[in-house]
Design a protein around this motif. Structure first.
Motif, PDB file in Angstrom:
ATOM      1  N   ARG A  12     -10.466 -28.751  27.618  1.00 65.72           N
ATOM      2  CA  ARG A  12      -9.290 -29.546  27.261  1.00 65.72           C
ATOM      3  C   ARG A  12      -7.988 -28.754  27.286  1.00 65.72           C
ATOM      4  N   ALA A  13      -8.065 -27.463  27.448  1.00 68.08           N
ATOM      5  CA  ALA A  13      -6.857 -26.646  27.554  1.00 68.08           C
ATOM      6  C   ALA A  13      -6.200 -26.916  28.900  1.00 68.08           C
ATOM      7  N   SER A  14      -4.936 -27.269  28.876  1.00 67.43           N
ATOM      8  CA  SER A  14      -4.270 -27.688  30.109  1.00 67.43           C
ATOM      9  C   SER A  14      -4.313 -26.616  31.186  1.00 67.43           C
ATOM     10  N   LEU A  15      -4.169 -25.347  30.800  1.00 67.77           N
ATOM     11  CA  LEU A  15      -4.147 -24.275  31.795  1.00 67.77           C
ATOM     12  C   LEU A  15      -5.492 -24.086  32.464  1.00 67.77           C
ATOM     13  N   PHE A  83       0.411 -20.596  24.722  1.00 69.21           N
ATOM     14  CA  PHE A  83       1.647 -19.860  24.472  1.00 69.21           C
ATOM     15  C   PHE A  83       1.386 -18.384  24.779  1.00 69.21           C
ATOM     16  N   GLY A  84       2.470 -17.627  24.941  1.00 69.52           N
ATOM     17  CA  GLY A  84       2.335 -16.230  25.355  1.00 69.52           C
ATOM     18  C   GLY A  84       2.016 -16.083  26.824  1.00 69.52           C
ATOM     19  N   GLU A  85       2.406 -17.100  27.643  1.00 70.00           N
ATOM     20  CA  GLU A  85       2.034 -17.084  29.063  1.00 70.00           C
ATOM     21  C   GLU A  85       2.640 -15.930  29.844  1.00 70.00           C
ATOM     22  N   LEU A  86       3.801 -15.427  29.393  1.00 67.18           N
ATOM     23  CA  LEU A  86       4.427 -14.337  30.139  1.00 67.18           C
ATOM     24  C   LEU A  86       3.570 -13.088  30.169  1.00 67.18           C
ATOM     25  N   PRO A 122      -6.997 -20.807  42.605  1.00 70.30           N
ATOM     26  CA  PRO A 122      -5.572 -21.064  42.813  1.00 70.30           C
ATOM     27  C   PRO A 122      -5.029 -22.207  41.958  1.00 70.30           C
ATOM     28  N   GLU A 123      -5.896 -23.151  41.581  1.00 66.20           N
ATOM     29  CA  GLU A 123      -5.434 -24.261  40.745  1.00 66.20           C
ATOM     30  C   GLU A 123      -4.913 -23.765  39.399  1.00 66.20           C
ATOM     31  N   VAL A 124      -5.505 -22.677  38.892  1.00 66.87           N
ATOM     32  CA  VAL A 124      -5.038 -22.103  37.631  1.00 66.87           C
ATOM     33  C   VAL A 124      -3.629 -21.536  37.815  1.00 66.87           C
ATOM     34  N   ALA A 125      -3.396 -20.895  38.962  1.00 70.24           N
ATOM     35  CA  ALA A 125      -2.054 -20.357  39.233  1.00 70.24           C
ATOM     36  C   ALA A 125      -1.022 -21.481  39.303  1.00 70.24           C
ATOM     37  N   LEU A 126      -1.378 -22.595  39.938  1.00 73.66           N
ATOM     38  CA  LEU A 126      -0.463 -23.725  40.030  1.00 73.66           C
ATOM     39  C   LEU A 126      -0.151 -24.292  38.642  1.00 73.66           C
ATOM     40  N   GLN A 127      -1.189 -24.419  37.824  1.00 75.59           N
ATOM     41  CA  GLN A 127      -0.975 -24.950  36.484  1.00 75.59           C
ATOM     42  C   GLN A 127      -0.122 -23.990  35.648  1.00 75.59           C
ATOM     43  N   ASN A 129       2.175 -21.997  36.806  1.00 74.47           N
ATOM     44  CA  ASN A 129       3.547 -22.170  37.280  1.00 74.47           C
ATOM     45  C   ASN A 129       4.186 -23.417  36.673  1.00 74.47           C
ATOM     46  N   ARG A 130       3.399 -24.495  36.566  1.00 74.96           N
ATOM     47  CA  ARG A 130       3.931 -25.718  35.962  1.00 74.96           C
ATOM     48  C   ARG A 130       4.307 -25.488  34.501  1.00 74.96           C
ATOM     49  N   ILE A 131       3.438 -24.805  33.764  1.00 76.86           N
ATOM     50  CA  ILE A 131       3.701 -24.547  32.345  1.00 76.86           C
ATOM     51  C   ILE A 131       4.957 -23.704  32.185  1.00 76.86           C
ATOM     52  N   LEU A 132       5.070 -22.639  32.982  1.00 77.26           N
ATOM     53  CA  LEU A 132       6.256 -21.784  32.891  1.00 77.26           C
ATOM     54  C   LEU A 132       7.513 -22.553  33.299  1.00 77.26           C
TER      55      LEU A 132
END
Length: 228
Positions: A12-15, A83-86, A122-127, A129-132
Motif C-alpha cells: 500500500r505504500a505509494s512508492l 518522507f526523507g526521499e532525498l 524502473p517503475e519505482v524510479a518513475l514513482q 520522481n512523481r513524489i519529488l
C-alpha cells in the motif's frame, strides 16, 4: 510487526506499489520499524540521510526552523506516504526535522536498498520522481502564498489543504481529526499565533469553521475554498 503486516504495508505504500511480490518479500527482512510517540523526533537537521521512511500508522510532521528560531511546518505525512526521499537521490545531511505529530509507526528502508530497487524496477524510479515533483510543486505553492497572499487566504488555504489530506466528510461539513493548536496553524501558514486567532474568529463568525485543540471542522468547504 509480523511478516504479513510488513508485506501488507509495502503493498500500500505509494512508492513501492510497483514492486513484484518477490521483490517485496526480499525487501521485508531489511525494513527497520520504529514506534514513535507524539512529539518524538525521527531525524533532525544535520543527521545523515541514510534512510527513506514510510508511514504505517499515525501522522508525521515535517518542519524547518527560520533564522529567528521560528518553526515552519512543511507538511503532514499520512499512512502509506513516504518522507526523507532525498536520501535516495543524494547523500547530503537532512535539512529539516521529522517528528511524530500523532503516535506513529514508521518503516525505514536503507538508501542502498532503495537505489537497488530503482535500478531493478524502473517503475519505482518513475514513482519516486512523481513524489519529488509533487513535493516541489507543493513547496512552490506554499512560498507563493507566504509571499503574496493575505493572512485570511493563507489560513483558508492551510485549512483546505488539511481537509483534503486528512478530512472526513459528514453531514456537518468536513472534520479534520488532527490535534492542531493555533501555534501549529500559525507555523503552517507562516503567521503569528495572534493573527491566526483573529482570522479563526472571523471565520467562525461567518460559520465557516469550528476549531478546538483536538479537531477542526470546516462547516462550509466550498465557501472556504473560494477564499483561496
Amino acid at each position: 510487526m509480523s511478516n504479513h503486516d510488513r508485506l501488507w504495508h509495502l503493498e500500500r505504500a505509494s512508492l513501492l506499489r510497483a514492486l513484484t511480490p518477490d521483490q517485496r518479500r526480499r525487501l521485508e527482512p531489511e525494513i527497520r520499524t520504529l514506534q514513535v510517540r507524539r512529539g518524538e523526533g525521527i531525524y533532525a537537521p544535520g543527521d545523515p540521510g541514510e534512510e527513506l521512511f514510510i508511514v504505517k500508522t499515525g501522522v508525521v510532521k515535517l518542519s524547518t526552523t527560520t533564522s529567528d528560531a521560528r518553526e515552519v511546518i512543511l507538511a503532514f505525512v499520512n499512512p502509506g506516504e513516504t518522507f526523507g526521499e532525498l536520501a535516495v537521490v543524494d547523500d547530503t545531511p537532512r535539512d529539516h526535522r521529522a517528528e511524530a505529530h500523532e503516535d506513529a509507526v514508521v518503516c525505514g528502508v536503507r538508501r542502498d536498498l532503495v537505489v537497488a530497487l530503482v535500478r531493478e524496477a524502473p517503475e519505482v524510479a518513475l514513482q519516486l520522481n512523481r513524489i519529488l515533483g509533487d513535493r516541489v510543486r507543493a513547496l512552490r505553492s506554499r512560498v507563493e502564498e507566504l509571499l503574496c497572499k493575505s493572512a485570511e487566504v493563507r489560513v483558508a488555504r492551510a485549512l483546505v489543504d488539511l481537509a483534503e489530506a486528512h478530512g472526513i466528510a459528514d453531514a456537518e461539513g468536513v472534520l479534520v481529526p488532527l490535534r492542531l493548536s493555533q501555534r501549529d496553524l500559525a507555523n503552517l501558514a507562516g503567521l503569528s499565533r495572534e493573527t491566526v486567532n483573529a482570522v479563526l474568529q472571523a471565520l467562525r463568525a461567518r460559520s465557516l469553521v469550528e476549531a478546538d485543540r483536538r479537531s477542526i471542522r470546516i462547516r462550509q468547504p466550498a465557501r472556504l475554498r473560494a477564499l483561496c
